[in-house]
Motif scaffolding. Structure first.
Motif, PDB file in Angstrom:
ATOM      1  N   ASP A 177      -6.236  -0.241  -3.938  1.00 35.02           N
ATOM      2  CA  ASP A 177      -4.822  -0.394  -4.301  1.00 35.02           C
ATOM      3  C   ASP A 177      -3.963   0.694  -3.644  1.00 35.02           C
ATOM      4  N   GLN A 237      -0.197   0.888  -0.872  1.00 38.74           N
ATOM      5  CA  GLN A 237       1.057   1.501  -1.344  1.00 38.74           C
ATOM      6  C   GLN A 237       1.936   1.849  -0.138  1.00 38.74           C
ATOM      7  N   ASP A 276       2.002   8.498  -4.814  1.00 34.45           N
ATOM      8  CA  ASP A 276       2.871   7.342  -4.654  1.00 34.45           C
ATOM      9  C   ASP A 276       3.694   7.099  -5.917  1.00 34.45           C
ATOM     10  N   ALA A 295       4.390   4.436  -7.481  1.00 39.69           N
ATOM     11  CA  ALA A 295       3.828   3.500  -8.469  1.00 39.69           C
ATOM     12  C   ALA A 295       2.767   4.166  -9.348  1.00 39.69           C
ATOM     13  N   VAL A 297      -0.375   4.990  -8.521  1.00 36.58           N
ATOM     14  CA  VAL A 297      -1.751   4.528  -8.312  1.00 36.58           C
ATOM     15  C   VAL A 297      -2.679   5.705  -7.983  1.00 36.58           C
TER      16      VAL A 297
END
Ligand code: AVJ
Length: 333
Positions: free
Chosen positions: A57, A61, A215, A217, A219
């Motif tokens: 994942d 990103q 990142d 998000a 992750v």
């Protein structure tokens, strides 16, 4: 293709477990690491099942450029790889790739065989099956092994010229002595005169690097914190994970991104029966990701017994792929 039958549900045949099913090497590394002044856990322990998924994942990103940059090079420079490497190689990949990178290389250079090496039987079989399906007619010989050591290659590829493939800048996770040991072992595994195509991420603006390892998000933060969850789950740990914070910082002296887990207040916990404390601001160092210049990359390769032949970078000069040749034992002067 020669794929060994699956012998266990976990596929972790090389893992040494005690009677309670605890991975002995994981426990030893964690206990030794957490008893140091600067607490540390080796980065290789990130990659349990969830950790491996989180890493996949990370690679998509927007801030994490290395995977895209390396893939761009493999895609754009395919014909140059073919010219520099030539057809008929046995490609030995260190850490079997389930990624898109391996097919790009194999399509470019027309190899005679593909040998994925991995310590995890599950990853290995999945990658071997995937590659066999994409390249019908290409002999695939998976080897379940710890590629940090010298590996005995399958007899079937004994007579073929060999190209090691080590993408992803995984070498950057190692401190210099470990990286040199690995490079020397790769030379022993592949033989004098063999070639190596290795990915090495480049030094760049600290803000870009820190964003790539933190990142928006979250992750990478989840990936880092998963290590503490893993300690709790597998080693009877009581680390208060929500009191830890993910930190990614550029260490300019050592040219590396460091990831840490930082205590946000004083905490006490146990791991495998050992009492431990952290004061506010204290960290557990969980990863180094070294970044290179053209010269520092060459120097590392030379120290490990490899002579650099050719170097490619992406169009934005963020990442490099270097082709090197195993140096004869007594090269002049
Ligand atoms: C798997 C070593 C290439 O260092 O960039 C990514 C691991 N850690 N984000 C890297 C990683 C945090 C990655 N490598």
């Amino acid at each position: 293709m020669t794929v060994k039958p699956q012998t266990s549900m976990t596929g972790l045949e090389l893992v040494d477990r005690d009677d309670d099913g605890v991975d002995r090497a994981f426990r030893a590394d964690v206990l030794a690491g957490l008893s140091q002044d600067q607490k540390a856990i080796p980065a290789r322990w990130f990659y349990d099942e969830l950790g491996s998924e989180l890493f996949e994942d990370i690679t998509v990103q927007p801030e994490y450029y290395p995977t895209r940059a390396e893939t761009e090079i493999l895609d754009r420079c395919a014909s140059e790889f073919a010219d520099a490497i030539g057809a008929g190689q046995a490609v030995v990949e260190f850490g079997s790739g389930s990624s898109v990178k391996t097919p790009l290389l194999l399509r470019a250079i027309q190899p005679a065989a593909y040998v994925p090496l991995d310590i995890s039987g599950d990853f290995l079989r999945a990658a071997a099956a995937d590659l066999s399906a994409k390249f019908p007619g290409l002999p695939v010989h998976p080897v379940e092994a710890d590629f940090m050591r010298r590996v005995e290659l399958p007899a079937e590829i004994g007579a073929l010229p060999k190209l090691g493939f080590f993408p992803g800048s995984t070498i950057g996770n190692m401190v210099a002595p470990t990286a040199v040991d690995l490079l020397r072992n790769m030379g022993q595994t592949l033989g004098t005169g063999s070639m190596l195509l290795i990915g090495m991420d480049l030094v760049k603006d600290a803000a870009i690097l820190e964003a790539a390892y933190d990142d928006a998000a979250g992750v990478t933060a989840a990936f880092n914190l998963n290590l503490a969850h893993r300690v709790n789950g597998e080693l009877g740990g009581t680390i208060p994970v929500d009191q830890l914070r993910h930190v990614a910082r550029w260490n300019d002296d050592f040219a590396r991104i460091e990831m840490h887990l930082e205590a946000q207040c004083d905490i006490t916990f146990e791991v495998a029966g050992q009492p431990l404390t952290m004061v506010e601001g204290e960290t557990i160092h969980t990863e180094n990701s070294h970044k290179f210049t053209a010269r520092s990359a060459n120097m590392l390769l030379l120290c490990g017994g490899w002579t650099p032949l050719k170097r490619w970078t992406d169009t934005e000069d963020r990442f490099s792929l270097i082709l090197a040749q195993s140096t004869p034992p007594r090269s002049a002067p």
